[in-house]
Design an enzyme around this catalytic site. Sequence first.
Site, PDB file in Angstrom:
ATOM      1  N   LYS A 175       0.696  -1.125  -0.033  1.00 14.66           N
ATOM      2  CA  LYS A 175       0.128  -0.171   0.029  1.00 14.66           C
ATOM      3  C   LYS A 175       0.698   1.187  -0.171  1.00 14.66           C
ATOM      4  CE  LYS A 175      -4.021   1.863   2.749  1.00 14.66           C
ATOM      5  NZ  LYS A 175      -4.778   1.825   3.719  1.00 14.66           N
TER       6      LYS A 175
ATOM      7  N   SER B  86      -9.647   1.655   2.537  1.00 13.81           N
ATOM      8  CA  SER B  86      -9.021   2.269   1.811  1.00 13.81           C
ATOM      9  C   SER B  86      -7.821   1.324   1.083  1.00 13.81           C
ATOM     10  CB  SER B  86      -8.260   3.515   2.762  1.00 13.81           C
ATOM     11  OG  SER B  86      -7.400   3.042   3.626  1.00 13.81           O
TER      12      SER B  86
ATOM     13  N   SER C 153      -9.943  -0.648   7.093  1.00 15.02           N
ATOM     14  CA  SER C 153      -9.284  -0.362   5.783  1.00 15.02           C
ATOM     15  C   SER C 153      -8.561  -1.667   5.310  1.00 15.02           C
ATOM     16  CB  SER C 153      -8.208   0.843   5.713  1.00 15.02           C
ATOM     17  OG  SER C 153      -9.056   2.164   5.725  1.00 15.02           O
TER      18      SER C 153
END
Lengths: 486, 95
Positions: free
Chosen positions: A78, A153, A177
């Site tokens: 990420k 996310s 997330s």
Amino acid sequence: MTLYNLSIHDAAERLRKKEISSRELTLSVLERIAKTDTKVKAYITLNEDQALAQADQADQAISKGIARPLTGIPLSIKDLICTQGLLTTCASKILENFVPTYDATVIEKLKAQGAVILGKVNMDEFAMGSTTEHSGFKITANPWNLDHTPGGSSGGSAASVAADMCLGSLGSDTGGSIRQPASHCSVVGLKPTYGRVSRYGLVAFASSLDQIGPLTKNVKDCALMMNAIAGYDPKDSTSVNECVPDFTATLTQSIKGKKIGIPREYFSTEGIDPDVKNSIDQALDTLKSLGAQCVDISLPHTPYAVAAYYVIAPSEASSNLARFDGVKYGIRDMEQTELVDMYKKSRSRGFGLEVQRRIIIGTYALSSGYYDAYYKKASQVRTLIIRDFKAAFESCDILISPVSPSPASIIGQHSEDPLKMYLSDIFTISANMAGIPGLSVPCGFNQMGLPVGLHLMGRHFDEATLLNVAHCFESATDFHTKRPSL
Amino acid sequence: MKISAKEVQNVAELARLELDEALTAKLADQIGSILNYVDTLKKVDTTGVPPTNHALSLSNAFREDVVVPSPGTDKALANAPLKENGCFVVPKIVG
């Protein structure tokens, strides 16, 4: 033979037996990305040359017989976890040119195992959002249905795992997330206990809630990644010096007699999609058939968790994001000759709307005259939420709920209604508030073929039980074997 | 709970953000409805309940007072938009 669709433990075994090389595996995944990512749009930055160099190093280690469980395994990261020499944008224009000069502790640990870093994947800007639509660069599609979001996310992480564009990924979870996109993309996602995994080098959103964790194709892979990244780190003053077990050791234990708490407030929540409800009910039947016992549990402060979270998280964010001032890193408005004007122009040009909205809410909640009414009150409610969990875990081993009230939203559906988006975090937020671990494991599909995830929460530092129950569930079902057609 | 455009502007000033008129109005609306929702917290009796700032009760994390190498100026300045003589450069702030 197709290599990109291998799981971590499968690939690791073939690498050790020298049936395949890490270079072959990495090339296969890179080709898959070249073919597929034009549709899914998960990657912000590809690390092709470095990845192949890392693969070659891994192959040397394997030939010398010094392979570790993640040696030669291609992973995505990420884009808010710092990678030395590799662009790290947080999916924000304000960091569009930020190249970290150091590795996050989790990256050091992956590199120490000889893992291959394929590149950096998309997310909601600074991890603020549940759809990955709030990226400053691109909108990632759900591999199961390209008109839908992958959740967020960590949407790029979940989508890249589901679409076989990596063998596993690292995400971060502040209010769901990791777990929610894992649920929406039919992969396994674990938010470890707060303090279990070092946050050093994770760009901070809400420091008391953030935690890094793995997203993988199955539960065993998740345990392998946890083995690699967990542990005390003196560079993170909130990391906890607690013994780290071998998370793979207890995966196959029988769950006979395990007590599963069913929080009645979660199941009486309005707006749970009927297909989601069905999948969860069936999952509970499966767990019962494996010998688990269900117990009725109450978490009385559940209705206040989202409200408390949306005071605490933006408050911490408004403080954390003060560091982006056009001086130390990121973009800067060079036209300005006054310092405060330079700050304002740089920040307002660099931050997207959702980030500015949360900074404003947080600054408002912390401002003089409102602090007691908002931040202090929310922090007191947080204490009550923690007490709810402590009481619940006296009569059960884990708690179960849906991960999300509904499957993945259609792209564009929520963007004008932030409150509705916030409310969809109801089942995941409390784990962050209480610091307990939470895991999402695939448990079904709705009538449209969109994935549904089962949410397991456990006691502090008891990830092993979550992985054990999830592994037994996974072994009794075949949802994790299904892959989207792309 | 209503929040006025002027209040949003004041908070934006504190947060060093510059919002145009349209965005200010939009944010005032949205933040008003979020704060309305947050006001449900008022229903919870928190008398005598201590606030939690961290989920795990952490005490101060001290380390031995040993000098370890620091990244050094070049690395610290590597991402600075403007630098000079080993320093960050900002617009002039004294006359």
